[in-house]
Design a protein around this motif. Structure first.
Motif, PDB file in Angstrom:
ATOM      1  N   GLY A  11       0.808  -1.215   0.000  1.00  0.00           N
ATOM      2  CA  GLY A  11       0.000   0.000   0.000  1.00  0.00           C
ATOM      3  C   GLY A  11       0.835   1.255   0.000  1.00  0.00           C
ATOM      4  O   GLY A  11       0.652   2.142  -0.829  1.00  0.00           O
ATOM      5  N   PHE A  12       1.818   1.355   0.909  1.00  0.00           N
ATOM      6  CA  PHE A  12       2.530   2.631   0.957  1.00  0.00           C
ATOM      7  C   PHE A  12       3.556   2.758  -0.157  1.00  0.00           C
ATOM      8  O   PHE A  12       3.897   3.889  -0.559  1.00  0.00           O
ATOM      9  N   VAL A  17       4.433   5.810  -5.129  1.00  0.00           N
ATOM     10  CA  VAL A  17       4.470   5.909  -6.593  1.00  0.00           C
ATOM     11  C   VAL A  17       3.467   6.959  -7.070  1.00  0.00           C
ATOM     12  O   VAL A  17       3.792   7.832  -7.889  1.00  0.00           O
ATOM     13  N   GLY A  18       2.254   6.902  -6.531  1.00  0.00           N
ATOM     14  CA  GLY A  18       1.233   7.867  -6.923  1.00  0.00           C
ATOM     15  C   GLY A  18       1.656   9.292  -6.614  1.00  0.00           C
ATOM     16  O   GLY A  18       1.463  10.207  -7.433  1.00  0.00           O
ATOM     17  N   ALA A  19       2.248   9.495  -5.444  1.00  0.00           N
ATOM     18  CA  ALA A  19       2.721  10.830  -5.080  1.00  0.00           C
ATOM     19  C   ALA A  19       3.837  11.267  -6.026  1.00  0.00           C
ATOM     20  O   ALA A  19       3.908  12.430  -6.434  1.00  0.00           O
ATOM     21  N   GLY A  21       2.840   1.763  -3.202  1.00  0.00           N
ATOM     22  CA  GLY A  21       1.953   2.254  -4.258  1.00  0.00           C
ATOM     23  C   GLY A  21       1.607   3.715  -4.043  1.00  0.00           C
ATOM     24  O   GLY A  21       1.579   4.513  -4.988  1.00  0.00           O
ATOM     25  N   LEU A  22       1.357   4.073  -2.786  1.00  0.00           N
ATOM     26  CA  LEU A  22       1.049   5.472  -2.475  1.00  0.00           C
ATOM     27  C   LEU A  22       2.236   6.368  -2.825  1.00  0.00           C
ATOM     28  O   LEU A  22       2.074   7.452  -3.395  1.00  0.00           O
TER      29      LEU A  22
END
Lengths: 369, 415
Positions: free
Chosen positions: A99-100, A105-107, A102-103
């Motif tokens: 989860g983090f 990466v999104g940021a 991926g988070l």
């Protein structure tokens, strides 16, 4: 020096001290071109300084990971950053690696420069899809429209006495992926210059630290202490010049290789020691130039032997004009092809040490006595 | 029109006096919205319509208002967009069957009200990310039909220069187009994290399907988004099948809007474009106002198979597909509103040869067809990527390694 509370799993400390003292002895007489006027720093302090300087320089840089804020980092690499930058920029995450990652990466895709700390890279296996498929490939798949500047960092490779699931080197895993840059620093200077470069790099960078080196002090030149100090990702460093055999190593194996070079020197063998610094891009040119001079090559790594960093270097040398300069087969010194055992006597047989490198280097020179 | 779920199983009130979340079943009729006032002359003057009372269900929150303001212009725009998206997907279907499109290709025919409804209620500063069924979003978020079809054909004009393919298409406010089921959801949470960090008053819509809803990282993203109050709307496009596995066969709880634990949720009729748009407006207002994340489940339906290799008939009956197409089609639903309500401005009528709304729609259909036909030709005419493009965009321009290896040591690209 690390304290027992640094790790969620409290790795033993005996070997920390041993490796620290060896490295300190080693570096005491190592020559640094710009050493005059410098000082010394532990690897941990260098990493901390790199992050702090980059956070001061760029508001979009932030740190996230397990225990990075209030706990000051499982290994204290992020110590003090929460107090300096607040909880907006130093973010404790739940234990939720996929989860983090991926988070992060999104940021990274949308305007921030995340530094994503994994408590160890062993836990990053839960997140490897995000690192490889999301971070590593989006820029290419988008035809160059969506860059992903993100640093995944944390301790990698074997620690001491932590058993099979916590003792693994991922350099070869990430090193295989086009789109990722992979860094495996050794000294405090490496850590400071390469981490700052990684944070500024517009590509995803996997930054592989070593737990056993965190507490080790290295001399730091004035230049390296500067907030503008950057090292280029993709360039190896010749740590010791020699003419008889080339020893290529990364991370903690550089310490052992330099120690081995000292021992070999006593027997009149001049070993050249190359600190890879970067796994991808791999600075094969520096290795080739060295091989053309020494005609012998020994690779040293803590990872498993199969399909490893040494295997890749060996293949690239064989494929290049440097092959014609070899006077002996390339020698690989690697971790053993076994899950890391817990018992100290068995664990010692699972990873390279200084005497083993000496033995193999002499074999490359056809000197077996 | 008949609706898919006409169950009216009334359960007793909860102790708090509120309805338990499963009191009613959502209805997915595409044309049950009612006009509640006379329609204005002007195309941009809002007028009120009322959605069917079972258009929404809510979990730990109130349902969106059933009273919705629309304009003639907005309805005609949505019609044009839905028709264009369907035409585009149909042309992709034809191009695939002519073997001009390679690999995977997932079409969103039947699900147009989700993409068009979403786009109609958000701004260009809001962000969207979805999985592999991405073509309509890519166009509506600033791309072009030519760019999408060009990408499917693997041509230079493709939005990823032919290097991404059907599943990997991006715009500045649309982050793909992701091929790993579920991986886009924490990435979406990260985009929302950046919006909050940069103090932008905007929201991120992270879409996933009923199939992806069971991935662990989806729940990881939910947890972090709620923990940190991120402006993220998690949108479950429930088209009832993850590949060939029906929701009931994959999910212990098929009420996807209730699966966020402490995150409230809305379930919306994803076949009625007006209900879809209203649900998105509600969700955007929610996220932008600082209430944190929201789950938004659209109940929708894909007419085709999961991908081009799937006829879509082994795990559901032809009758079911036919019933959905004939009774709950979002385009036909909107068409009926436009015709029955007399949604055509004077200007529209003047432009049309016949002052009767059906002819206006025919004109829009024709315009959509022409646009798609033109785009197909443009895409086909575009050259394939240059050979050297194999090597570009692996690393950010100017930060590449000195060289990259090809298939053998003689194939080396030097930057």
């Amino acid at each position: 020096m690390a304290s027992r509370t640094f790790s969620r799993l409290a790795p033993t400390l005996a070997n920390f001290r041993a490796s620290a003292s060896l490295a300190q002895r080693r570096t005491a007489f190592r020559s640094f071109a710009t050493e005059v006027g410098g000082s010394s720093m532990t690897v941990r302090e260098a990493l901390n300084a790199a992050i702090e300087e980059e956070m001061l320089r760029d508001e979009t840089v932030f740190v996230l990971g397990e225990e990075v804020a209030r706990y000051n980092g499982a290994y204290k690499v992020t110590k003090g950053l929460l107090d300096k930058f607040g909880d907006k920029r130093v973010v404790d995450t739940p234990i939720t690696e996929m989860g983090f990652a991926g988070l992060a990466v999104g940021a990274g895709l949308s305007g921030l420069r995340p530094i994503c700390e994994f408590m160890t890279f062993n836990f990053a296996m839960q997140a490897i899809d995000q690192i490889v498929n999301s971070a590593g490939k989006t820029y290419y798949m988008s035809g160059g429209n969506v860059p992903c500047p993100v640093v995944f960092r944390g301790p990698n490779g074997a620690a001491a006495g932590v058993g099979a699931q916590h003792s693994q080197d991922y350099a070869a895993w990430y090193g295989q992926i086009p789109g990722l840059k992979v860094v495996s620093p050794w000294s405090a200077e490496d850590c400071k210059g390469l981490l700052k470069a990684a944070i500024r790099d517009p590509n995803p960078v996997v930054f592989l630290e070593n737990e056993m080196l965190y507490g080790v002090s290295f001399p730091m030149s004035k230049e390296a202490m500067s907030e503008d100090f950057l090292l280029p990702i993709g360039k190896a460093k010749v740590e010791r010049v020699g003419s008889d055999v080339t020893i290529v190593a990364h991370s903690k194996m550089v310490t052992h290789s330099l120690e081995a070079a000292d021992i070999l020197a006593k027997e009149g063998i001049k070993a050249e020691v190359i600190n890879l610094r970067s796994i991808r891009p791999l600075d094969i040119n520096t290795i080739k130039e060295s091989v053309k001079k020494t005609n012998r090559l020994v690779t040293v790594e803590g990872g498993f032997p199969a399909f490893g960093v040494g295997s890749e270097i060996c293949a690239q040398i064989v494929e290049s004009e440097a092959f014609d300069y070899l006077d002996a087969p390339v020698e690989r010194v690697t971790g053993a092809d076994v899950p890391t055992p817990y018992a100290a006597n068995l664990e010692a047989l699972a990873f390279p040490d200084t005497p083993l490198i000496v033995k193999v280097a002499k074999r490359a020179l056809y000197r077996t006595n | 029109m008949a609706s898919l779920a006409r169950l009216r199983s009334r359960l007793p009130l909860t102790k708090s006096g509120r309805f338990a979340p499963f009191v009613r079943s959502l209805q997915t009729s595409a044309d049950s919205t009612q006009l509640t006032q006379s329609i204005p002359e002007d195309g941009s003057t809002p007028f009120s319509v009322k959605l069917h009372e079972d258009s929404f269900r809510a979990y730990h929150t109130e349902t969106p208002s059933l009273e919705v303001e629309v304009t003639k212009d907005s309805l005609l725009k949505m019609y044009k967009e839905m028709v264009t998206m369907r035409r585009m997907e149909q042309s992709a279907d034809a191009l695939y069957k002519s073997k001009l499109i390679r690999g995977f290709c997932h079409l969103a025919i039947g699900q147009e009200a989700v993409a068009v409804g979403l786009e109609s209620s958000i701004t260009k500063d809001d962000m969207v990310i979805t999985a592999y069924r991405c073509h309509p979003f890519a166009v509506l978020r600033g791309g072009t039909v030519t760019g999408v079809l060009g990408e499917l054909l693997g041509r230079q004009v493709g939005m990823s220069n032919g290097k991404g393919g059907s599943m990997h298409i991006f715009t500045p406010n649309f982050f793909g187009g992701n091929g790993i089921v579920g991986a886009q959801v924490p990435i979406g949470a990260g985009i929302a994290f950046a919006q909050k960090y940069l103090e932008r008053p905007t929201a991120t819509f992270a879409l996933y399907g009923d199939g992806a809803s069971n991935q662990g990282q989806v729940f990881e993203a939910f947890n972090m988004a709620k923990l940190w109050n991120l402006p993220c709307v998690f949108v479950c496009e429930n088209n009832k099948y993850g590949m060939g596995t029906s929701a009931e066969r994959s999910s212990s709880n098929t009420e996807y809007f209730t699966r966020g634990d402490k995150i409230p949720g809305i379930q919306a009729n994803g076949m009625d474009i007006i209900a879809s748009a209203q649900a998105v407006k509600y969700a955007r207002d929610w996220a932008v106002s600082g209430k944190g994340p929201l789950l938004l489940e659209f109940v929708t339906y894909r007419y085709g198979g999961h991908s081009m290799s799937d006829p879509g008939t082994t795990y559901r009956t032809r009758e079911e597909v036919q019933r959905m197409r004939s009774t709950q089609d979002p385009i036909r639903g909107l068409q009926r509103y436009i015709e029955e309500w007399g949604v055509a401005t004077d200007a529209d009528l003047k432009a049309s040869s016949d002052a009767f709304p059906p002819y206006l729609l025919l004109a829009l259909d024709k315009a959509a067809k022409e646009e798609i036909d033109k785009a197909v030709e443009e895409a086909k005419a575009s050259p394939v990527p240059k050979t050297e493009d194999l090597w570009t965009d692996i690393y950010y321009k100017g930060t590449e390694p000195s060289a990259m290896r090809g298939r053998e040591r003689g194939e080396v690209h030097v930057y």
